[in-house]
Design an enzyme around this catalytic site. Sequence first.
Site, PDB file in Angstrom:
ATOM      1  N   HIS C  58       0.844  -1.203   0.000  1.00 31.18           N
ATOM      2  CA  HIS C  58       0.000   0.000   0.000  1.00 31.18           C
ATOM      3  C   HIS C  58       0.878   1.252   0.000  1.00 31.18           C
ATOM      4  O   HIS C  58       1.260   1.756   1.043  1.00 31.18           O
ATOM      5  CB  HIS C  58      -0.901  -0.030   1.236  1.00 31.18           C
ATOM      6  CG  HIS C  58      -2.038   0.947   1.172  1.00 31.18           C
ATOM      7  ND1 HIS C  58      -3.276   0.686   1.706  1.00 31.18           N
ATOM      8  CD2 HIS C  58      -2.122   2.188   0.636  1.00 31.18           C
ATOM      9  CE1 HIS C  58      -4.075   1.731   1.499  1.00 31.18           C
ATOM     10  NE2 HIS C  58      -3.391   2.662   0.866  1.00 31.18           N
ATOM     11  N   LEU C  61       2.554   6.532  -4.815  1.00 31.44           N
ATOM     12  CA  LEU C  61       3.753   7.064  -5.469  1.00 31.44           C
ATOM     13  C   LEU C  61       3.445   8.326  -6.277  1.00 31.44           C
ATOM     14  O   LEU C  61       4.351   8.979  -6.776  1.00 31.44           O
ATOM     15  CB  LEU C  61       4.397   5.994  -6.360  1.00 31.44           C
ATOM     16  CG  LEU C  61       5.021   4.834  -5.571  1.00 31.44           C
ATOM     17  CD1 LEU C  61       5.555   3.760  -6.511  1.00 31.44           C
ATOM     18  CD2 LEU C  61       6.129   5.319  -4.654  1.00 31.44           C
ATOM     19  N   ARG C  62       2.160   8.658  -6.387  1.00 30.31           N
ATOM     20  CA  ARG C  62       1.692   9.936  -6.957  1.00 30.31           C
ATOM     21  C   ARG C  62       1.965  10.145  -8.449  1.00 30.31           C
ATOM     22  O   ARG C  62       1.494  11.113  -9.022  1.00 30.31           O
ATOM     23  CB  ARG C  62       2.286  11.130  -6.192  1.00 30.31           C
ATOM     24  CG  ARG C  62       1.988  11.130  -4.696  1.00 30.31           C
ATOM     25  CD  ARG C  62       0.505  11.305  -4.418  1.00 30.31           C
ATOM     26  NE  ARG C  62       0.241  11.417  -2.975  1.00 30.31           N
ATOM     27  CZ  ARG C  62      -0.804  10.903  -2.362  1.00 30.31           C
ATOM     28  NH1 ARG C  62      -1.718  10.225  -3.057  1.00 30.31           N
ATOM     29  NH2 ARG C  62      -0.986  11.045  -1.071  1.00 30.31           N
ATOM     30  N   ASN C  92      -4.841   5.647  -7.213  1.00 31.73           N
ATOM     31  CA  ASN C  92      -5.458   6.986  -7.231  1.00 31.73           C
ATOM     32  C   ASN C  92      -4.491   8.058  -7.739  1.00 31.73           C
ATOM     33  O   ASN C  92      -4.201   9.038  -7.075  1.00 31.73           O
ATOM     34  CB  ASN C  92      -6.008   7.366  -5.857  1.00 31.73           C
ATOM     35  CG  ASN C  92      -4.948   7.413  -4.775  1.00 31.73           C
ATOM     36  OD1 ASN C  92      -3.887   6.818  -4.913  1.00 31.73           O
ATOM     37  ND2 ASN C  92      -5.227   8.127  -3.714  1.00 31.73           N
ATOM     38  N   ASP C 152      -8.605   2.618  -3.342  1.00 31.71           N
ATOM     39  CA  ASP C 152      -8.131   3.268  -2.125  1.00 31.71           C
ATOM     40  C   ASP C 152      -8.145   4.793  -2.208  1.00 31.71           C
ATOM     41  O   ASP C 152      -7.749   5.376  -3.208  1.00 31.71           O
ATOM     42  CB  ASP C 152      -6.713   2.830  -1.770  1.00 31.71           C
ATOM     43  CG  ASP C 152      -6.262   3.455  -0.468  1.00 31.71           C
ATOM     44  OD1 ASP C 152      -6.859   3.120   0.563  1.00 31.71           O
ATOM     45  OD2 ASP C 152      -5.358   4.297  -0.503  1.00 31.71           O
ATOM     46  N   HIS C 179     -10.867  -0.108   0.834  1.00 34.24           N
ATOM     47  CA  HIS C 179     -10.727   1.025   1.756  1.00 34.24           C
ATOM     48  C   HIS C 179     -12.072   1.164   2.441  1.00 34.24           C
ATOM     49  O   HIS C 179     -13.024   1.695   1.875  1.00 34.24           O
ATOM     50  CB  HIS C 179     -10.370   2.279   0.946  1.00 34.24           C
ATOM     51  CG  HIS C 179     -10.338   3.541   1.750  1.00 34.24           C
ATOM     52  ND1 HIS C 179      -9.223   4.342   1.833  1.00 34.24           N
ATOM     53  CD2 HIS C 179     -11.272   4.150   2.514  1.00 34.24           C
ATOM     54  CE1 HIS C 179      -9.493   5.387   2.606  1.00 34.24           C
ATOM     55  NE2 HIS C 179     -10.723   5.291   3.023  1.00 34.24           N
ATOM     56  N   ASN C 278      -6.205   9.407   6.699  1.00 37.46           N
ATOM     57  CA  ASN C 278      -7.405   8.628   6.388  1.00 37.46           C
ATOM     58  C   ASN C 278      -7.011   7.169   6.239  1.00 37.46           C
ATOM     59  O   ASN C 278      -6.198   6.849   5.368  1.00 37.46           O
ATOM     60  CB  ASN C 278      -8.026   9.142   5.085  1.00 37.46           C
ATOM     61  CG  ASN C 278      -9.228   8.307   4.642  1.00 37.46           C
ATOM     62  OD1 ASN C 278      -9.525   7.266   5.236  1.00 37.46           O
ATOM     63  ND2 ASN C 278      -9.894   8.750   3.589  1.00 37.46           N
ATOM     64  N   ASP C 305       0.827   2.652   3.699  1.00 40.27           N
ATOM     65  CA  ASP C 305      -0.056   3.741   3.256  1.00 40.27           C
ATOM     66  C   ASP C 305       0.735   5.048   3.139  1.00 40.27           C
ATOM     67  O   ASP C 305       0.234   6.126   3.458  1.00 40.27           O
ATOM     68  CB  ASP C 305      -1.265   3.909   4.185  1.00 40.27           C
ATOM     69  CG  ASP C 305      -2.382   4.737   3.543  1.00 40.27           C
ATOM     70  OD1 ASP C 305      -2.279   5.057   2.342  1.00 40.27           O
ATOM     71  OD2 ASP C 305      -3.358   5.056   4.254  1.00 40.27           O
ATOM     72  N   HIS C 309       2.540  14.399   0.548  1.00 41.78           N
ATOM     73  CA  HIS C 309       1.810  15.601   0.137  1.00 41.78           C
ATOM     74  C   HIS C 309       2.769  16.780   0.159  1.00 41.78           C
ATOM     75  O   HIS C 309       3.624  16.857   1.039  1.00 41.78           O
ATOM     76  CB  HIS C 309       0.645  15.891   1.092  1.00 41.78           C
ATOM     77  CG  HIS C 309      -0.489  14.934   0.958  1.00 41.78           C
ATOM     78  ND1 HIS C 309      -1.318  14.923  -0.141  1.00 41.78           N
ATOM     79  CD2 HIS C 309      -0.917  13.946   1.775  1.00 41.78           C
ATOM     80  CE1 HIS C 309      -2.230  13.967   0.022  1.00 41.78           C
ATOM     81  NE2 HIS C 309      -1.998  13.348   1.164  1.00 41.78           N
TER      82      HIS C 309
END
Lengths: 177, 315, 435
Positions: C58, C61-62, C92, C152, C179, C278, C305, C309
């Site tokens: 989980h 890696l954006r 995501n 997720d 999720h 979250n 997770d 950011h």
Amino acid sequence: MSVALSAQDITRALTRISHEILEKNQGSTNIVLLGIPTRGAHLATRISSIISSIEGTDVPTGTLDITLFRDDLRMRPPRAIMPTKIPTSGIEGKDVVLIDDVLFSGRTIRAALDALGEIGRPRTVQLAALVDRGHRELPIKADFIGKNLPTSKSQSVKVLLSEIDGRDEVSIEEGVE
Amino acid sequence: MRHLLSISDLNKSEAISILDTASELARVSDGAVKKLPTLRGRTIVNLFAEDSTRTRISFEAAAKRLSADVINFSAKGSSLSKGESLKDTAMTLQAMGADAVVIRHPASGAAQRLAENHWMSGSVVNAGDGTHEHPSQALLDAFTIRKHLGMGGSDLVGINVAIVGDILHSRVARSNVLLLSMLGAKITLVAPPTLLPVGIHNWPATVSYDFDSVIPHVDVVMMLRVQQERMSDLFFPNAREYSRYFGLNGERMAAMKKGAIVMHPGPMNRGLEISAEVADSARSVITEQVTNGVSVRMAILYVLLAGGALEVGSN
Amino acid sequence: MSTADFLIKGVSLPDGKKIDLAIFDGLIASVSSGFKGEAHTVIDGSDCVVLPGLVDLHTHLREPGREDAETVLSGSRAGAKGGFTALSAMANTSPVADTAGVVEQVYRLGQEAGLLDVFPIGAVTQGLKGEALSEIGAMADSIARVRVFSDDGNCVSDPLVMRRALEYIKKFGGVIAQHAQDPRMTIGSQMNEGEISARLGLKGWPAVAEEAIIARDVLLADHVKSRLHICHLTTAGGVEIIRWAKARGIDVTAEVTPHHLLLTDDLASSYDPVYKVNPPLRTESDVHALREALADGTIDIVATDHAPHPTEAKECEWQEAAFGMLGLETALSIVQKTMVDTKLMNWMDVADRLSIAPARIGGYENHGQPLVVGSHAHLVVINPTLKWRVDRDLVLSKSSNTPYHGHELPGVVMHTFYKGMPTLLNGNVTSMGGM
């Protein structure tokens, strides 16, 4: 520490100041006494009762807290605000006598004059102090003085009054830091 | 004390000293003196990221009576509404030389973020942050209660207070529970179960769902505003039913103790949580709360700004 | 074997046995007490433990889309630093990984970075919207060979969509990683609903919003006889449901994050959004239940997770801030602190929860292998006797939102080997990649 004024000396000084106030103002009819808290307020009460015993009438007496008018607020931790009680007769056109325990730099009196100015316009403002220790920083002079006490700046003058401190005494202490 | 972010920043003697200072300031303001020079040369910014005319005006009047310079920075037309970050706003205020920032913000914790991030050096006064706290409101409420019901003492021991309505979303309730209980009052929170937070069991207050059973036993009934947006979010069936169980009307007022008072932080929804009859009755001290607000906010600004905390002067 | 590429001398196996471990040509060439042969590079393994390379199921890696927060390369470097040899890139991204094209792109970026294997996770539904199934089969058949599917960040909340997804992946033995968050019960939610949220005036996030979905989904998995994985379990109640489901023989696995093993909701009192995540941080008793469940195997794995950011997403009001915290570089230390140093688990358990079990759940065949001759040399060497201080300015992730800034943590990851080559040597990420 050395004692500058005993209890008896203080009583005598206040009696003399009371007489001088009456003399200068030709009686008590137009006088308002305003003590500056904390100890000045008690001195005002004492002078007030001396004058009434001489004259046979009550003199309008109150207190004037000058904390909110000080110019040195930023230099000290915040202070509690003391009560201001102006007699119901007011101060407009009166001969106001400000009463404080120690006259030093003159800044307290400057603040008191500012505070008075917000309240009204007396005919005259006079100043009585139990002790004048010198070192003025402003052009202010007392009309009535209990005792002139030459001091150095490093000394401090301590006034004890029975109403708060249990006894009357004025003493000089060396370099309190 | 450098900031006022939450009632939990105060201990009992500090809270009482603010109330005492407010009393003296109220007397000075009642008399001939309208303006005091105390904060001359200080700049206070009212940073209002949320509409609240009454709180802003109250702080503005308080600052001006102490001769501070006041800059109003409100959401509409300001950079906050254009998506500028709180950080950039804070740094702007710092550059402008704000000695204090009075902040109203829709986000809980915004005042604390402003105070604790080294973005600016001035004092921060929380004038309502989201659903968290509104400490100046609680102080003015305590001031008003003490003035009416205080048994001469400086605290509120022996006084029973009901706080009624939307506790869940109320910053006024949170600050009042902390402050009034610290001052010794006994608090009962009255609300439908949907408008009480989960996790309330440790609060220094008892909880009741039955307004009628509480009314005859309290000295103060403090009504909270019901926000319009709660209507559509399943907290209660409709306004009429809310009013029936939790509104303060003439009938309920008649059951109040002799001398008990009615409070409301405003703005009121007449006919919803409070009837016009009650709002305009002799028991209502609601407009007096507004008057006291100025004195209490003067006291807060005085305590935060009048002293130079770093230097301790010799006699 | 002529000369070994690497020899780690005097290192402890997870069971405590001290050995010399030799690596040759990408494989473990010798595990013995007293290696007699030659080696190009000899590494002192005293005080250290060797584990199979860590596998994260989980990871955010954006890339593509938010390369300002993290890239596959920067995330790989952070992973190598943390002892990982395989990451699972969550879907995501922008665009969402809901087509074979996107998962192949992410997979290739991982190969190019060459520091570890990046296994893309595919979205369950198109655009993570929870409505129409994404091209699950095409992603499974792509070169990325996707086996784990997850929305997720969003919950697959529609029970019919969840049922169909669970059924569909049976075709190739996939797994749905849920999720678990009921969206209606968590509109605008900011933190765990309880005493702290009541005091702070932050909108509560009830435990039941997570537990209700877990309960529903284990029943669905049972009904359609498919494989379910529960992402980031956070509540004592969720643990109970998983325990019950496993006892019934339902094919469910569950993960816990390092931060939920250590941190609690009272940290929100600072209103510092570095603690906003979250699912949210829960209470002390939840943390206790999660640790117990990880120790007894009710919870199968630890997954980070890892959620980078950019600074501006966290340097603001709590309710405006993004959810998530960094995890890759601190995971093993947090597990040592919360599970090993507390005697709840030993290093064999750590190898299982952070490598063997996640590799099995994800179907990552070359990972999580036993430390025996012939296994792929994906390894991590940790020195549990050392301590280090976390500094957000020194992390290898592109972002700095670690909740552990300033914390002193036990356990230093010394070396990471991927395909027999060091990606981390003496604490420094190398430029060497796999073959």
